[in-house]
Design a protein around this motif. Structure first.
Motif, PDB file in Angstrom:
ATOM      1  N   LEU A  55       0.669  -1.244   0.196  1.00  0.00           N
ATOM      2  CA  LEU A  55      -0.006   0.061   0.083  1.00  0.00           C
ATOM      3  C   LEU A  55       1.066   1.293   0.044  1.00  0.00           C
ATOM      4  O   LEU A  55       1.837   1.517   0.950  1.00  0.00           O
ATOM      5  N   ALA A  56       0.655   2.174  -0.912  1.00  0.00           N
ATOM      6  CA  ALA A  56       1.459   3.159  -1.248  1.00  0.00           C
ATOM      7  C   ALA A  56       1.321   4.479  -0.331  1.00  0.00           C
ATOM      8  O   ALA A  56      -0.087   4.686   0.376  1.00  0.00           O
ATOM      9  N   GLY A  57       2.019   5.111   0.422  1.00  0.00           N
ATOM     10  CA  GLY A  57       1.829   6.182   1.323  1.00  0.00           C
ATOM     11  C   GLY A  57       1.259   5.720   2.885  1.00  0.00           C
ATOM     12  O   GLY A  57       0.964   6.756   3.307  1.00  0.00           O
ATOM     13  N   VAL A  58       1.601   4.593   3.152  1.00  0.00           N
ATOM     14  CA  VAL A  58       0.809   4.387   4.622  1.00  0.00           C
ATOM     15  C   VAL A  58       2.210   4.148   5.423  1.00  0.00           C
ATOM     16  O   VAL A  58       3.173   3.582   5.102  1.00  0.00           O
ATOM     17  N   GLN A  59       1.856   4.473   6.682  1.00  0.00           N
ATOM     18  CA  GLN A  59       2.861   4.385   7.707  1.00  0.00           C
ATOM     19  C   GLN A  59       2.413   3.484   8.964  1.00  0.00           C
ATOM     20  O   GLN A  59       1.282   4.193   9.337  1.00  0.00           O
ATOM     21  N   PRO A  60       2.833   2.712   9.351  1.00  0.00           N
ATOM     22  CA  PRO A  60       4.064   1.929   8.986  1.00  0.00           C
ATOM     23  C   PRO A  60       3.848   1.267   7.624  1.00  0.00           C
ATOM     24  O   PRO A  60       2.773   1.094   7.237  1.00  0.00           O
ATOM     25  N   PRO A  61       4.715   1.070   7.119  1.00  0.00           N
ATOM     26  CA  PRO A  61       4.827   0.439   5.735  1.00  0.00           C
ATOM     27  C   PRO A  61       3.632  -0.813   5.702  1.00  0.00           C
ATOM     28  O   PRO A  61       3.707  -1.600   6.708  1.00  0.00           O
ATOM     29  N   THR A  62       2.866  -0.992   4.859  1.00  0.00           N
ATOM     30  CA  THR A  62       2.081  -1.908   5.020  1.00  0.00           C
ATOM     31  C   THR A  62       1.721  -2.804   3.720  1.00  0.00           C
ATOM     32  O   THR A  62       1.628  -1.955   2.592  1.00  0.00           O
ATOM     33  N   ALA A  63       1.311  -4.189   3.735  1.00  0.00           N
ATOM     34  CA  ALA A  63       1.003  -4.731   2.505  1.00  0.00           C
ATOM     35  C   ALA A  63      -0.134  -5.735   2.627  1.00  0.00           C
ATOM     36  O   ALA A  63      -0.044  -6.142   4.062  1.00  0.00           O
ATOM     37  N   THR A  64      -0.632  -6.395   1.763  1.00  0.00           N
ATOM     38  CA  THR A  64      -1.682  -7.122   1.921  1.00  0.00           C
ATOM     39  C   THR A  64      -1.150  -8.386   0.992  1.00  0.00           C
ATOM     40  O   THR A  64      -0.291  -8.455  -0.071  1.00  0.00           O
ATOM     41  N   VAL A  65      -1.414  -9.693   1.287  1.00  0.00           N
ATOM     42  CA  VAL A  65      -1.213 -10.822   0.515  1.00  0.00           C
ATOM     43  C   VAL A  65      -2.521 -11.591   0.521  1.00  0.00           C
ATOM     44  O   VAL A  65      -3.270 -12.001   1.377  1.00  0.00           O
ATOM     45  N   LYS A  66      -2.692 -12.007  -0.887  1.00  0.00           N
ATOM     46  CA  LYS A  66      -3.754 -12.910  -1.400  1.00  0.00           C
ATOM     47  C   LYS A  66      -3.314 -14.152  -1.565  1.00  0.00           C
ATOM     48  O   LYS A  66      -2.281 -14.370  -2.152  1.00  0.00           O
ATOM     49  N   ASP A  67      -3.915 -15.344  -1.088  1.00  0.00           N
ATOM     50  CA  ASP A  67      -3.414 -16.567  -1.319  1.00  0.00           C
ATOM     51  C   ASP A  67      -4.346 -17.595  -1.719  1.00  0.00           C
ATOM     52  O   ASP A  67      -5.604 -17.373  -1.500  1.00  0.00           O
ATOM     53  N   CYS A  68      -4.339 -18.538  -2.419  1.00  0.00           N
ATOM     54  CA  CYS A  68      -5.091 -19.730  -2.733  1.00  0.00           C
ATOM     55  C   CYS A  68      -4.245 -20.825  -2.143  1.00  0.00           C
ATOM     56  O   CYS A  68      -3.357 -21.397  -2.733  1.00  0.00           O
TER      57      CYS A  68
END
Length: 213
Positions: free
Chosen positions: A140-153
């Motif tokens: 995710l751009a511009g988010v603090q702290p740096p944050t990410a999402t994971v989609k999994d199958c």
């Protein structure tokens, strides 16, 4: 949000049944049901053979090179893959002892794993076989702290729950899809490593891979 994809044939997953945020991935809710298989008693070597350690996914091979977003997503997939591998180790012996599972998880996620492994110990169940998955990461751009999402199958067709008292395989719950969707959130606080802060298995949502999930 730029995304990156990765396909793993074997890796090392799972959270407490009934938890509001964290849902068990490796075992079924209730009495330790696993994925696939029948209730027929397996051969003796199935009950006693040591399972090989799951390989750690190499996220960088499936990511675009040369961009900062791609580099960040490579780090996210690496951290997620390392956590996944440690989960597999823990669930094969119903214990996190000797694993680095705590290293890659936030306190709430770690507590949920611990509770589920404790339940497995009480019920005398462990996991056997292989668990496949296809994670895709987006930072995710511009988010603090740096944050990410994971989609999994997740593919549990070769993942079994074993009753260590009788040696019998425990069948999966009726109607549970063999392949189901999983979502996770990772954060990198204070410039340290990416850590899994949320993990949810959507056990009633079947998937055919990320393109069809």
């Amino acid at each position: 949000m730029v995304t990156a994809r990765q396909k793993c044939s074997r890796a090392g997953v799972a959270l407490r049944c009934g938890a509001a945020t964290f849902v068990l991935v490796l075992t079924g809710c209730g009495s330790g049901h696993g994925h696939g298989g029948s209730d027929a008693k397996p051969p003796a070597d199935t009950r006693t053979a040591a399972m090989p350690a799951a390989p750690v996914p190499n996220a960088a091979h499936s990511l675009p090179a040369g961009g900062s977003a791609g580099a960040a997503e490579a780090e996210v997939l690496k951290a997620y893959g390392l956590m996944w591998a440690e989960q597999i180790k823990a669930y094969r012996v119903a214990s996190a002892d000797g694993t680095d599972l705590k290293r890659y998880t936030a306190p709430d996620v770690w507590a949920a794993f611990q509770a589920d492994l404790s339940r497995m110990n009480k019920e005398r169940t462990v996991m056997r076989g292989d668990l496949g998955h296809e994670p895709e990461a987006g930072v995710l751009a511009g988010v603090q702290p740096p944050t990410a999402t994971v989609k999994d199958c997740v593919d549990g067709s070769n993942w079994q729950t074993l009753d260590t008292t009788t040696g019998w395989r425990i069948p999966s719950p009726p109607g549970q899809p063999v392949r189901y969707a999983v979502t996770a959130k990772l954060e990198r606080a204070n410039g340290e490593r990416w850590t899994v802060t949320e993990y949810t298995a959507h056990r009633t949502r079947p998937c055919q891979g990320l393109s069809g999930s």
